[in-house]
Design an enzyme around this catalytic site. Structure first.
Site, PDB file in Angstrom:
ATOM      1  N   ASP A   1      82.615  47.517  -3.679  1.00 29.30           N
ATOM      2  CA  ASP A   1      81.581  46.914  -2.839  1.00 29.30           C
ATOM      3  C   ASP A   1      81.836  47.039  -1.350  1.00 29.30           C
ATOM      4  OD1 ASP A   1      83.742  45.270  -2.494  1.00 29.30           O
ATOM      5  OD2 ASP A   1      83.009  43.700  -3.823  1.00 29.30           O
TER       6      ASP A   1
ATOM      7  N   GLU B   1      83.791  49.568 -11.263  1.00 30.27           N
ATOM      8  CA  GLU B   1      83.816  48.116 -10.987  1.00 30.27           C
ATOM      9  C   GLU B   1      82.395  47.621 -10.686  1.00 30.27           C
ATOM     10  OE1 GLU B   1      85.443  45.836  -7.431  1.00 30.27           O
ATOM     11  OE2 GLU B   1      87.201  45.806  -8.702  1.00 30.27           O
TER      12      GLU B   1
ATOM     13  N   GLU C   1      79.857  42.269   0.992  1.00 29.09           N
ATOM     14  CA  GLU C   1      80.141  42.917  -0.292  1.00 29.09           C
ATOM     15  C   GLU C   1      79.093  42.632  -1.371  1.00 29.09           C
ATOM     16  OE1 GLU C   1      82.333  41.254   1.557  1.00 29.09           O
ATOM     17  OE2 GLU C   1      83.947  42.671   2.003  1.00 29.09           O
TER      18      GLU C   1
ATOM     19  N   HIS D   1      91.779  37.987   4.586  1.00 31.06           N
ATOM     20  CA  HIS D   1      91.083  38.960   5.440  1.00 31.06           C
ATOM     21  C   HIS D   1      89.566  38.850   5.397  1.00 31.06           C
ATOM     22  CE1 HIS D   1      90.568  40.982   1.593  1.00 31.06           C
ATOM     23  NE2 HIS D   1      89.573  41.625   2.142  1.00 31.06           N
TER      24      HIS D   1
ATOM     25  N   ARG E   1      85.710  38.575   5.778  1.00 36.14           N
ATOM     26  CA  ARG E   1      84.907  38.402   6.997  1.00 36.14           C
ATOM     27  C   ARG E   1      84.322  37.006   7.113  1.00 36.14           C
ATOM     28  NH1 ARG E   1      82.899  43.314   9.758  1.00 36.14           N
ATOM     29  NH2 ARG E   1      84.266  44.950   8.998  1.00 36.14           N
TER      30      ARG E   1
ATOM     31  N   HIS F   1      97.085  41.316   7.161  1.00 39.34           N
ATOM     32  CA  HIS F   1      96.125  42.433   7.212  1.00 39.34           C
ATOM     33  C   HIS F   1      96.185  43.099   8.582  1.00 39.34           C
ATOM     34  CE1 HIS F   1      92.143  44.397   6.741  1.00 39.34           C
ATOM     35  NE2 HIS F   1      92.320  44.187   5.440  1.00 39.34           N
TER      36      HIS F   1
HETATM   37  C1  UD1 Z   1      87.182  46.027   4.241  1.00 35.37           C
HETATM   38  C2  UD1 Z   1      86.024  45.851   3.261  1.00 35.37           C
HETATM   39  C3  UD1 Z   1      86.303  44.701   2.308  1.00 35.37           C
HETATM   40  C4  UD1 Z   1      87.670  44.832   1.660  1.00 35.37           C
HETATM   41  C5  UD1 Z   1      88.726  45.019   2.737  1.00 35.37           C
HETATM   42  C6  UD1 Z   1      90.054  45.289   2.086  1.00 35.37           C
HETATM   43  C7  UD1 Z   1      83.793  46.375   4.105  1.00 35.37           C
HETATM   44  C8  UD1 Z   1      82.579  45.862   4.770  1.00 35.37           C
HETATM   45  N1  UD1 Z   1      84.817  45.510   3.978  1.00 35.37           N
HETATM   46  O1  UD1 Z   1      87.169  44.867   5.088  1.00 35.37           O
HETATM   47  O2  UD1 Z   1      85.313  44.659   1.308  1.00 35.37           O
HETATM   48  O3  UD1 Z   1      87.929  43.653   0.949  1.00 35.37           O
HETATM   49  O4  UD1 Z   1      88.393  46.143   3.547  1.00 35.37           O
HETATM   50  O5  UD1 Z   1      91.124  45.120   2.954  1.00 35.37           O
HETATM   51  O6  UD1 Z   1      83.827  47.525   3.713  1.00 35.37           O
HETATM   52  N2  UD1 Z   1      92.286  47.980  10.509  1.00 35.37           N
HETATM   53  C9  UD1 Z   1      93.299  48.773  11.034  1.00 35.37           C
HETATM   54  N3  UD1 Z   1      93.928  49.672  10.191  1.00 35.37           N
HETATM   55  C10 UD1 Z   1      93.619  49.774   8.892  1.00 35.37           C
HETATM   56  C11 UD1 Z   1      92.595  48.958   8.365  1.00 35.37           C
HETATM   57  C12 UD1 Z   1      91.940  48.062   9.197  1.00 35.37           C
HETATM   58  O7  UD1 Z   1      93.606  48.695  12.217  1.00 35.37           O
HETATM   59  O8  UD1 Z   1      94.248  50.571   8.175  1.00 35.37           O
HETATM   60  C13 UD1 Z   1      91.584  47.004  11.410  1.00 35.37           C
HETATM   61  C14 UD1 Z   1      90.604  47.664  12.366  1.00 35.37           C
HETATM   62  O9  UD1 Z   1      90.667  46.998  13.595  1.00 35.37           O
HETATM   63  C15 UD1 Z   1      89.244  47.413  11.711  1.00 35.37           C
HETATM   64  C16 UD1 Z   1      89.485  46.051  11.072  1.00 35.37           C
HETATM   65  O10 UD1 Z   1      90.833  46.093  10.606  1.00 35.37           O
HETATM   66  O11 UD1 Z   1      88.213  47.388  12.649  1.00 35.37           O
HETATM   67  C17 UD1 Z   1      88.544  45.736   9.928  1.00 35.37           C
HETATM   68  O12 UD1 Z   1      88.518  46.773   8.963  1.00 35.37           O
HETATM   69  P1  UD1 Z   1      87.159  47.064   8.128  1.00 35.37           P
HETATM   70  O13 UD1 Z   1      87.424  48.137   7.149  1.00 35.37           O
HETATM   71  O14 UD1 Z   1      86.047  47.261   9.053  1.00 35.37           O
HETATM   72  O15 UD1 Z   1      86.813  45.739   7.357  1.00 35.37           O
HETATM   73  P2  UD1 Z   1      87.742  44.811   6.528  1.00 35.37           P
HETATM   74  O16 UD1 Z   1      87.466  43.464   7.027  1.00 35.37           O
HETATM   75  O17 UD1 Z   1      89.135  45.309   6.510  1.00 35.37           O
HETATM   76  N1  UDP Z   2      97.983  44.769  -1.329  1.00 36.18           N
HETATM   77  C1  UDP Z   2      99.000  45.629  -0.904  1.00 36.18           C
HETATM   78  N2  UDP Z   2      99.762  45.250   0.165  1.00 36.18           N
HETATM   79  C2  UDP Z   2      99.570  44.087   0.832  1.00 36.18           C
HETATM   80  C3  UDP Z   2      98.510  43.232   0.410  1.00 36.18           C
HETATM   81  C4  UDP Z   2      97.727  43.607  -0.674  1.00 36.18           C
HETATM   82  O1  UDP Z   2      99.213  46.697  -1.482  1.00 36.18           O
HETATM   83  O2  UDP Z   2     100.303  43.805   1.785  1.00 36.18           O
HETATM   84  C5  UDP Z   2      97.126  45.182  -2.464  1.00 36.18           C
HETATM   85  C6  UDP Z   2      96.931  44.155  -3.568  1.00 36.18           C
HETATM   86  O3  UDP Z   2      97.930  44.266  -4.554  1.00 36.18           O
HETATM   87  C7  UDP Z   2      95.540  44.499  -4.107  1.00 36.18           C
HETATM   88  C8  UDP Z   2      94.830  45.069  -2.896  1.00 36.18           C
HETATM   89  O4  UDP Z   2      95.835  45.395  -1.941  1.00 36.18           O
HETATM   90  O5  UDP Z   2      95.588  45.523  -5.104  1.00 36.18           O
HETATM   91  C9  UDP Z   2      93.866  44.062  -2.352  1.00 36.18           C
HETATM   92  O6  UDP Z   2      93.387  44.485  -1.107  1.00 36.18           O
HETATM   93  P1  UDP Z   2      92.620  43.536  -0.126  1.00 36.18           P
HETATM   94  O7  UDP Z   2      93.040  42.135  -0.369  1.00 36.18           O
HETATM   95  O8  UDP Z   2      92.822  44.112   1.240  1.00 36.18           O
HETATM   96  O9  UDP Z   2      91.091  43.769  -0.513  1.00 36.18           O
HETATM   97  P2  UDP Z   2      90.129  43.143  -1.635  1.00 36.18           P
HETATM   98  O10 UDP Z   2      90.767  43.302  -2.963  1.00 36.18           O
HETATM   99  O11 UDP Z   2      89.862  41.721  -1.255  1.00 36.18           O
HETATM  100  O12 UDP Z   2      88.885  43.960  -1.498  1.00 36.18           O
END
Ligand code: UD1
Ligand code: UDP
Length: 380
Positions: A96, A118, A132, A209, A211, A242
């Site tokens: 999602d 999923e 999501e 993490h 939103r 995160h």
């Molecule tokens: C995204 C997904 C969410 C998922 C989450 C898992 C969407 C809308 N949201 O949320 O469903 O649960 O990922 O973690 O798709 N950033 C970094 N490096 C990285 C990753 C993130 O710097 O490797 C920072 C950046 O500043 C970025 C912010 O995190 O702008 C948010 O990342 P983003 O992918 O936009 O949304 P998430 O809140 O992480």
């Molecule tokens: N995870 C990881 N390292 C971390 C935190 C989480 O590998 O430091 C893994 C966790 O085991 C799970 C996935 O990341 O499989 C979950 O990711 P996240 O919580 O970012 O996203 P969501 O599942 O809520 O979409």
């Protein structure tokens, strides 16, 4: 041979797609090439490295502080160009995220069948989780094959008028990834974690993490963690934080100078699963962690008001507690000190899968594509 393109962009999608990529590489009936959007950068690359996946295409869309519409637009634009030069017979999207829904839309507009891994999770509230819940509903409307992790998710799809013959219950591939990874018992890169694991101290493992929790919700989480740390000197709180700077700014200021709080960078998946297996309690707003912890018999308190993963809540091993600061402190305190409650919540169970979801998924995709190709041949 039909060619399938798995596409993903964030850490959880990468973890859940890795078993699919492995099963596709072994398949004698399907070819595949792998595309990533790069919605996450470091957190995505970390997972690909662990599973030895070298993407064939990387749209490299990541921008610090990226907006949802920016992710959507760059993904659709990148895939539009890619499909004009390399067009698969089907794409597989996971879950999602905005990567997932954008990729489904780009494929749909090109007339390429979409397989939704999923599929069928529903919270019933379009604002939680945001975005999501909306993303997954959009993908359901345009997918050709829905791989539902549980019977409950199949029922949600039927209620949304998806045809029963287009749904296959497979289990969740996160359990495939978890079971294959946790048994490796990998060493921690951080010596503090190695020391903690040898100490036998109780660990409260925390991730956050979402939103909809950002802002006051997350500041409340930070304050609650500080109160728990002060009240429970025999407990160590571990927070693999995160990469999102918004999360860091909200939570970390409350945790400075607390000797029993260990804040780490996002842990490599092998290390995280080991820490999960060592944890006494998990406190999280993550979707994937809610699915993994029950398999390891670790009780989970979920910092959300609702969940699209009700199976473990119904089984009594996951509890929804919201993000109110006082409630978080109260619920952790209860679980730490009420032995009966703790033992009732630490029963290991696998409501989300048995480790063979990828195999079932690839079989379902093979069947879909053979039927699809037969229909095309007959219409010629
Ligand atoms: C995204 C997904 C969410 C998922 C989450 C898992 C969407 C809308 N949201 O949320 O469903 O649960 O990922 O973690 O798709 N950033 C970094 N490096 C990285 C990753 C993130 O710097 O490797 C920072 C950046 O500043 C970025 C912010 O995190 O702008 C948010 O990342 P983003 O992918 O936009 O949304 P998430 O809140 O992480
Ligand atoms: N995870 C990881 N390292 C971390 C935190 C989480 O590998 O430091 C893994 C966790 O085991 C799970 C996935 O990341 O499989 C979950 O990711 P996240 O919580 O970012 O996203 P969501 O599942 O809520 O979409």
């Amino acid at each position: 041979m039909p060619v399938v393109m798995p596409i993903y962009g964030t850490r959880p999608e990468a973890i859940k797609m890795a078993p699919i990529v492995a099963a596709l590489k072994e398949s004698n009936a399907l070819d595949c090439f792998v595309t990533v959007t790069g919605q996450h950068r470091s957190m995505l690359d970390q997972v690909n490295n662990l599973f030895g996946i070298e993407p064939d295409y990387d749209l490299n869309i990541f921008e610090p502080g990226q907006s949802l519409n920016g992710i959507l637009a760059r993904t659709i634009d990148g895939l539009d160009k890619l499909f004009n030069v390399n067009r698969p017979d089907a794409v597989i999207v996971q879950g999602d995220t905005t990567t997932s829904t954008a990729a489904a839309m780009a494929a749909f507009y090109h007339g390429i069948p979409v397989v939704h891994l999923e599929a069928g999770l529903r919270s019933g509230n379009p604002l939680s989780p945001f975005p999501e819940e909306g993303n997954r509903k959009i993908t359901s409307q345009i997918a050709s094959l829905h791989l539902a992790p549980t019977e409950g998710s199949r029922q949600n799809l039927l209620a949304a008028n998806i045809l029963p013959e287009d749904i296959v219950v497979t289990g969740n591939t996160v359990i495939d990834a978890l079971l294959a990874t946790v048994e490796k018992n990998v060493p921690f890169a951080d010596p503090e974690l190695e020391k903690l694991s040898a100490s036998g101290r109780r660990v409260l493992l925390v991730t956050t993490h979402r939103r909809e929790n950002q802002g006051e919700g997350m500041r409340g989480i930070g304050r609650a963690l500080a109160r728990i740390a002060r009240a429970e000197p025999d407990l160590t709180i571990v927070l693999p934080v995160h990469s999102n700077p918004v999360v860091r700014r909200a939570v970390l200021p409350y945790l400075e100078e607390l000797g029993n709080v260990l804040v780490t960078e996002p842990l490599e998946y092998g290390e995280f699963t080991r820490l999960l297996s060592l944890a006494h309690i998990v406190l999280t707003d993550s979707g994937g962690v809610q699915e993994e912890a029950p398999s390891l018999g670790v009780p989970v308190l979920v910092m959300r008001e609702n969940t699209e993963r009700p199976e473990a809540v119904e089984a009594g091993v996951v509890k929804l507690i919201g993000v109110d600061e006082d409630r978080i402190v109260r619920e952790v305190d209860r679980l730490l000190h009420d032995r009966e409650l703790y033992s009732s919540m630490s029963e290991a169970m696998n409501p989300y899968g048995d480790g063979s979801a990828a195999e079932r998924s690839v079989l379902a995709v093979t069947t879909l594509l053979h039927a699809h190709n037969k229909r095309i041949a007959q219409s010629r």
